[in-house]
Motif scaffolding. Structure first.
Motif, short mmCIF file in Angstrom:
data_model
loop_
_atom_site.label_atom_id
_atom_site.label_comp_id
_atom_site.label_asym_id
_atom_site.label_seq_id
_atom_site.Cartn_x
_atom_site.Cartn_y
_atom_site.Cartn_z
N VAL A 30 -79.08 -21.74 -6.13
CA VAL A 30 -80.05 -22.83 -6.08
C VAL A 30 -79.55 -23.87 -5.08
N ASN A 83 -82.88 -28.55 -6.82
CA ASN A 83 -84.02 -28.60 -7.72
C ASN A 83 -85.01 -29.66 -7.26
N ALA A 142 -87.70 -25.35 -7.47
CA ALA A 142 -86.42 -25.40 -6.77
C ALA A 142 -86.52 -24.65 -5.46
#
Length: 361
Positions: free
Chosen positions: A130, A133, A115
């Motif tokens: 994040v 991904n 990621a």
């Protein structure tokens, strides 16, 4: 240098040559000021400066067994190792910020689920999120506020080359370009980006506060079999924006380069001539005196100020091979900070590379 396909031959366009000022101050002089000197190998990939005594540099270190990120802070007098964000298992590739309490660093997680991750320094600690991904390449980042961050990426959503943080989540943003390599904003409602179309043609994009639109470019004469690329864009003000890149082609096994420089005056883009440089241009940064610095190829730094171009060799360390990376201006001054890496000729392979800090005054 990035090659993005072939551009058809265009008719020669008039080149706008900026006049040379009668008395132009000499550009700053660059020097090497420090090396990381840690066990193992290190490199520094990016630098950001948010105040007269506040700078950040990021990169990574590695040895035979482990990889880890590096973060350094500049306090106006020198660089010092700083705490690194958790949840990063390789180096950090980009850093940007709008204040000392809003610094963003970006790096990859690869040992578990791969990621691209973002880390915000709020003045006391790192907060992670994040971005996306998967196998994601980060090209550039620009930070306007804690709730307004832009990234140029090549990720899983290939048709959408931009990512935006709104204070709560990252989302994909479409733009009329296949890839975006650089972006720079003057406000939340005004920004520029450069990239390429799906056919490999150079593309200029403009942000109007709600959407990205393609902007008209002047003709860039390109020989048959050559390609044109815009690598970087920088807005000194709303009516003073610069973009740089290159026209490149092969002669036998040798790649040839000629720089491309474009300027926005508030109403249109025009071409600006350079001396007979034989390298590409990238990594724009204001010089604090109304002009800018740009990296020329691998070995050269180029200053443009008041119509005058000045090329100087990058600073070196004796008996080393080196790389000059990104650079930034210290706001309100003519001081420049830069980062990169060096490899001493006689160093062992497992402890060969050091991160390096540059300064110009």
């Amino acid at each position: 240098m990035r090659l993005r396909g072939t551009v058809a031959v265009t008719a020669a366009a008039s080149i706008a040559m900026a006049g040379t000022a009668a008395a132009t101050a000499a550009p700053q002089k660059w020097s090497v000021t420090a090396q990381t000197g840690l066990p193992g190998n290190e490199n520094l990939s990016d630098v950001a400066v948010t105040g007269a005594r506040s700078g950040w540099a990021v990169g990574g270190s590695w040895d035979a067994a482990t990889d880890k990120p590096l973060v350094y802070r500049w306090d106006g007098t020198g660089w010092h190792l700083a705490p690194v964000p958790a949840q990063v298992d390789v180096g950090l590739s980009r850093v940007a910020g709008s204040s000392e309490a809003n610094i963003w660093a970006f790096g990859l997680q690869i040992r578990s689920d791969r990621a691209l991750k973002a880390f915000r320094w709020n003045g006391a600690s790192w907060q992670a999120s994040v971005v996306e991904n998967g196998d994601v390449t980060l090209w550039d980042a620009d930070v306007l506020s804690p709730s307004n961050v832009w990234l140029a990426v090549n990720g899983e959503a290939a048709a959408q080359p931009l990512r935006h943080w709104d204070g709560r989540q990252w989302r994909s943003v479409a733009a009329p370009a296949d890839r975006v390599y650089s972006m720079h904003f003057t406000s939340a409602k005004s920004g520029w980006a450069v990239g390429t179309t799906v056919d490999g043609l150079p593309r200029m994009l403009r942000w109007n506060g709600s959407a990205w639109k393609a902007a008209a470019l002047p003709q860039i004469p390109v020989p048959a079999g050559a390609s044109a690329t815009l690598n970087d864009v920088m807005a000194l003000s709303v009516n003073n924006v610069w973009a740089v890149g290159t026209v490149s082609w092969l002669e036998g096994d040798d790649e040839q380069f000629r720089p491309v420089v474009l300027h926005w005056n508030g109403s249109a883009w025009r071409r600006v001539a350079t001396p007979d440089y034989r390298f590409d241009l990238s990594n724009l940064a204001p010089d604090g005196s109304g002009g800018f610095w740009v990296k020329g190829g691998v070995e050269t730094l180029v200053n443009y100020r008041a119509g005058t171009w000045t090329a100087v060799p990058r600073p070196t360390v004796p008996e080393t091979d080196g790389v000059f990376g990104r650079m930034a201006n210290v706001p309100g001054t003519s001081t420049m900070l830069g980062v990169g890496s060096v490899s001493p000729w006689s160093a062992p392979e497992d402890d060969r590379d050091d991160g390096i800090f540059f300064t110009a005054r």
